[in-house]
Design an enzyme around this catalytic site. Sequence first.
Site, PDB file in Angstrom:
ATOM      1  N   CYS A 139       0.871  -1.316  -0.030  1.00  0.00           N
ATOM      2  CA  CYS A 139      -0.055  -0.102   0.063  1.00  0.00           C
ATOM      3  C   CYS A 139       0.863   1.202  -0.083  1.00  0.00           C
ATOM      4  O   CYS A 139       0.683   2.173  -0.863  1.00  0.00           O
ATOM      5  CB  CYS A 139      -1.040   0.121   1.094  1.00  0.00           C
ATOM      6  SG  CYS A 139      -0.368   0.128   2.713  1.00  0.00           S
ATOM      7  N   HIS A 197      -2.408   0.920   7.132  1.00  0.00           N
ATOM      8  CA  HIS A 197      -2.919   0.967   5.587  1.00  0.00           C
ATOM      9  C   HIS A 197      -2.953   2.365   5.204  1.00  0.00           C
ATOM     10  O   HIS A 197      -3.708   3.066   5.783  1.00  0.00           O
ATOM     11  CB  HIS A 197      -3.937   0.134   5.530  1.00  0.00           C
ATOM     12  CG  HIS A 197      -4.294  -0.237   3.971  1.00  0.00           C
ATOM     13  ND1 HIS A 197      -3.615  -1.423   3.479  1.00  0.00           N
ATOM     14  CD2 HIS A 197      -5.231   0.243   2.940  1.00  0.00           C
ATOM     15  CE1 HIS A 197      -3.999  -1.397   2.001  1.00  0.00           C
ATOM     16  NE2 HIS A 197      -4.894  -0.467   1.770  1.00  0.00           N
ATOM     17  N   ASN A 209      -6.162   1.174  -4.370  1.00  0.00           N
ATOM     18  CA  ASN A 209      -5.806   0.355  -3.090  1.00  0.00           C
ATOM     19  C   ASN A 209      -5.004  -0.667  -3.612  1.00  0.00           C
ATOM     20  O   ASN A 209      -5.427  -1.492  -4.444  1.00  0.00           O
ATOM     21  CB  ASN A 209      -7.211  -0.105  -2.381  1.00  0.00           C
ATOM     22  CG  ASN A 209      -6.993  -0.377  -0.868  1.00  0.00           C
ATOM     23  OD1 ASN A 209      -5.981  -0.299  -0.455  1.00  0.00           O
ATOM     24  ND2 ASN A 209      -8.011  -1.157  -0.655  1.00  0.00           N
TER      25      ASN A 209
END
Length: 235
Positions: A139, A197, A209
């Site tokens: 991420c 995240h 994402n």
Amino acid sequence: MGPFQFLPSTWESVGKDGNGDKVADPHNADDAALGAAVYLCGNGRDLTQSSQLKAAILQYNHSSEYVADVMGWIDQYTAAAKDPDLKNVTGTVRTVIEAALAQRDVPYSWGGGGTNGTSYGICCSPSGKSGTSIKGFDCSGLTQYAYAKAGIRLPRVAAAQAGAGQRIPAGLGPSVLKPGDLVFFATAPGRDSTIYHVGIYLGSGQMVNAPRPGTVVRLDAVSTMSGYAGGARLL
């Protein structure tokens, strides 16, 4: 039996003719898909309700990991069906978003990626998944790369990236996010040290994402991830 792996006893109760040939065949994809729908919607379940949907999936396969995986695919397909509207997005914001969108379908790699693009990752994620044999992004590697295309350098890990730019408190809700903002998720929202995240907000509740091992860079709803922890505005 068949693509949906029905037990014979289950098929006896839910098997349906989905393709109009007057035969309910668990090995036929149309019949199997309709039978699965009958099974999941059984007992009067309303699958528009998240709790009932999760209960239905859990009945299909009694595994919390399986439920999370299926819910992730539902969110992915839902988000992907709505192409992001970038007609009013210009300048460096558009540069960042287009750089991130161009990485769709690149594999997730724990510890992978950075300012120069994809790379092999490291071992190992909290779930024990290694990225050493996978060339891709995690991420924060993805966000580093996309922002680097606009000349902005970010720290490597998600928790550190929360300290960049103007912090957007979680208490304001996702509705205040603007395209190009970083969007964070934490195990204990309000404590930035627990951020685990990060994604890049697109607008309309969507983000680019790189979710977790075993997935690819994709469009997801912000609500896909748990522990919304606000955002950061650098553009």
